[in-house]
Design a protein around this motif. Structure first.
Motif, mmCIF file in Angstrom:
data_model
loop_
_atom_site.group_PDB
_atom_site.id
_atom_site.type_symbol
_atom_site.label_atom_id
_atom_site.label_comp_id
_atom_site.label_asym_id
_atom_site.label_seq_id
_atom_site.Cartn_x
_atom_site.Cartn_y
_atom_site.Cartn_z
ATOM 1 N N GLY A 167 0.835 -1.246 0.033
ATOM 2 C CA GLY A 167 0.010 0.066 0.037
ATOM 3 C C GLY A 167 0.874 1.149 0.004
ATOM 4 O O GLY A 167 0.364 2.431 0.327
ATOM 5 N N ALA A 168 2.047 1.097 -0.296
ATOM 6 C CA ALA A 168 2.821 2.489 -0.452
ATOM 7 C C ALA A 168 4.260 2.086 -1.689
ATOM 8 O O ALA A 168 4.295 1.175 -1.667
ATOM 9 N N TYR A 169 4.472 3.429 -2.090
ATOM 10 C CA TYR A 169 5.674 3.416 -2.995
ATOM 11 C C TYR A 169 6.853 3.098 -2.247
ATOM 12 O O TYR A 169 6.837 4.157 -1.281
ATOM 13 N N LYS A 170 7.767 2.398 -2.461
ATOM 14 C CA LYS A 170 8.930 2.082 -1.826
ATOM 15 C C LYS A 170 10.065 3.113 -2.222
ATOM 16 O O LYS A 170 11.065 3.564 -1.586
ATOM 17 N N ARG A 171 9.782 3.686 -3.337
ATOM 18 C CA ARG A 171 11.044 4.641 -4.039
ATOM 19 C C ARG A 171 10.374 5.884 -4.613
ATOM 20 O O ARG A 171 9.158 6.033 -5.292
ATOM 21 N N THR A 172 10.940 7.094 -4.365
ATOM 22 C CA THR A 172 10.448 8.426 -4.648
ATOM 23 C C THR A 172 11.689 9.210 -5.217
ATOM 24 O O THR A 172 12.761 9.168 -4.492
ATOM 25 N N ASP A 173 11.406 9.612 -6.318
ATOM 26 C CA ASP A 173 12.539 10.577 -7.063
ATOM 27 C C ASP A 173 11.632 11.789 -7.449
ATOM 28 O O ASP A 173 11.026 11.787 -7.936
ATOM 29 N N ARG A 174 12.430 12.725 -6.790
ATOM 30 C CA ARG A 174 12.084 14.188 -7.080
ATOM 31 C C ARG A 174 13.064 15.221 -7.726
ATOM 32 O O ARG A 174 14.135 14.982 -7.042
ATOM 33 N N VAL A 175 12.487 15.844 -8.461
ATOM 34 C CA VAL A 175 13.195 16.955 -9.134
ATOM 35 C C VAL A 175 12.485 18.219 -9.093
ATOM 36 O O VAL A 175 11.231 18.219 -9.585
ATOM 37 N N PRO A 176 13.097 19.393 -8.932
ATOM 38 C CA PRO A 176 12.336 20.596 -9.264
ATOM 39 C C PRO A 176 12.280 20.916 -10.639
ATOM 40 O O PRO A 176 13.326 20.463 -11.525
ATOM 41 N N PHE A 177 11.096 21.860 -11.111
ATOM 42 C CA PHE A 177 11.117 21.985 -12.435
ATOM 43 C C PHE A 177 12.474 22.690 -12.917
ATOM 44 O O PHE A 177 13.144 23.268 -12.263
#
Length: 198
Positions: A167-177
């Motif tokens: 029930g959750a994502y184990k990986r998160t990749d975030r970048v700013p615009f």
């Protein structure tokens, strides 16, 4: 899944039938969430520009037999929700089969069968995209959820959620615009964000 399997006599079945036959104005979308139908207005120009930029990038790397769709209803089976994401990567053959089957064409597809779901947050729904839809897509499970959020409190950003489990994502990749985000297999492409309107 056939129309009979949707529990047509249940509250969910009645809600789904109403959703199927709802006549919404052009550009509007109807979704099912928390036991009610929600009608979402057409997005603004910046939203549409982002959808076009992402579409152009994805068209070049779609796996064989898959298409990119903008008005496809996806069913979150564990919770009987239906969302209409901004973009969905889904099998063409299954949609062709549905088009041939009487009564199946208007039913939403199983979200778990999508390869990628993209939501572009609007000012009025950003919170839902960050919380309710994130939670629902993880439970579906959708293998990859791309959230493009011009209204992030920390600044406009793009976040890719992958590896759903429990029930959750184990990986998160975030970048700013302005940064670049690499999409996982089977896409294996980099999504440039410098042209995204803020």
């Amino acid at each position: 899944m056939t129309a009979e399997m949707w529990g047509s006599g249940s509250q969910w079945g009645r809600l789904l039938r109403a959703w199927q036959h709802l006549d919404v104005p052009d550009g509007w979308r109807a979704e099912i969430d928390e036991g009610r139908i929600i009608v979402v207005p057409p997005p603004a120009s910046g939203h549409n520009l982002i959808a076009d930029i992402v579409s152009q990038r994805l068209y070049g790397c779609l796996p064989t037999g898959y298409g990119l769709f903008q008005t496809l209803g996806v069913h979150i089976a564990p919770f009987d929700k239906v969302y209409v994401p901004d973009l969905v990567v889904f099998q063409r053959a299954e949609l062709a089969q549905r088009a041939a089957d009487v009564g199946e064409d208007a039913l939403p597809v199983d979200a778990a069968d999508a390869l990628l779901v993209v939501e572009i947050a609007s000012k009025g729904n950003a919170r839902d995209d960050r919380t309710k839809k994130l939670w629902a897509y993880a439970h579906a499970p959708v293998p990859a959820y791309l959230l493009i959020d011009r209204y992030d409190a920390q600044g406009p950003s793009v976040t890719l959620f992958t590896e759903p489990g429990s029930g959750a994502y184990k990986r998160t990749d975030r970048v700013p615009f302005g940064g670049s985000l690499t999409l996982p297999a089977p896409f294996l492409t980099t999504l440039p964000t410098e042209e995204f309107p803020r």
